[in-house]
Design a protein around this motif. Structure first.
Motif, short mmCIF file in Angstrom:
data_model
loop_
_atom_site.label_atom_id
_atom_site.label_comp_id
_atom_site.label_asym_id
_atom_site.label_seq_id
_atom_site.Cartn_x
_atom_site.Cartn_y
_atom_site.Cartn_z
N SER A 138 0.84 -1.20 0.00
CA SER A 138 0.00 0.00 0.00
C SER A 138 0.87 1.24 0.00
O SER A 138 1.95 1.26 0.61
N TRP B 85 -3.29 8.88 -12.01
CA TRP B 85 -4.30 9.07 -11.00
C TRP B 85 -5.69 9.25 -11.61
O TRP B 85 -6.67 8.80 -11.05
N SER C 260 -3.48 -0.67 -8.47
CA SER C 260 -4.81 -0.07 -8.44
C SER C 260 -4.77 1.15 -7.54
O SER C 260 -3.81 1.36 -6.80
N ARG C 261 -5.82 1.96 -7.61
CA ARG C 261 -5.86 3.16 -6.79
C ARG C 261 -7.24 3.31 -6.17
O ARG C 261 -8.23 2.83 -6.70
N ASP C 262 -7.26 4.00 -5.05
CA ASP C 262 -8.50 4.37 -4.40
C ASP C 262 -8.41 5.87 -4.17
O ASP C 262 -7.77 6.32 -3.20
N ASN C 263 -9.02 6.62 -5.07
CA ASN C 263 -8.88 8.07 -5.01
C ASN C 263 -9.42 8.64 -3.70
O ASN C 263 -8.84 9.56 -3.13
N ALA C 264 -10.51 8.08 -3.21
CA ALA C 264 -11.13 8.62 -2.01
C ALA C 264 -10.22 8.46 -0.79
O ALA C 264 -10.24 9.28 0.12
N LYS C 265 -9.42 7.42 -0.80
CA LYS C 265 -8.53 7.16 0.33
C LYS C 265 -7.10 7.62 0.08
O LYS C 265 -6.23 7.46 0.94
N TYR D 237 -2.32 0.71 -4.51
CA TYR D 237 -1.98 -0.63 -4.07
C TYR D 237 -1.19 -1.36 -5.16
O TYR D 237 -1.37 -1.13 -6.35
#
Length: 125
Positions: free
Chosen positions: A20, A52, A70-75, A79
């Protein structure tokens, strides 16, 4: 922007890990995140990268088919899922951020503006 990598550890060959990378600070300035690794006595090498916005993704041949970025824009998280790990995957893994959207130049370390501390991945045979 500050980046913090985590998730490394000791795993047997054939196992999996998810690394992460948490971005903090002025994350709105970040356009791409990459993962690099450096094994003892070897040069740093590109592993994977993701833009992004729009999600363009790039992988090194050495992890193609075994790694998923992968990405989690909100967080503000990126990863790197690594499967079918091999002893040659043993290295310190770093995440890095760029203020530019990257294409094929995503493989070059000097395209990145900020680097996080590394996380050690050790794969035993």
């Amino acid at each position: 922007v500050q980046l913090q990598a985590s998730g490394g550890g000791l795993v047997q060959a054939g196992g999996s890990l998810r690394l992460s990378c948490l971005a903090s600070g002025r994350t709105s300035s970040m356009r791409a995140v990459g993962w690099f690794r450096q094994a003892p006595g070897k040069e740093r090498e590109f592993v994977a990268a993701i833009n992004w916005s729009g999600g363009s993704i790039y992988y090194a041949d050495s992890v193609e088919g075994r790694g998923t970025i992968s990405r989690d824009n909100a967080k503000n998280m990126v990863y790197l899922q690594m499967n079918s790990l091999k002893p040659e995957d043993t290295a310190v893994y770093y995440c890095a951020g760029s203020r530019r959207y990257l294409g094929k130049d995503a493989t070059r370390g000097n395209e990145y503006d900020v680097w996080g501390q590394g996380t050690q991945v050790t794969v035993s045979s």
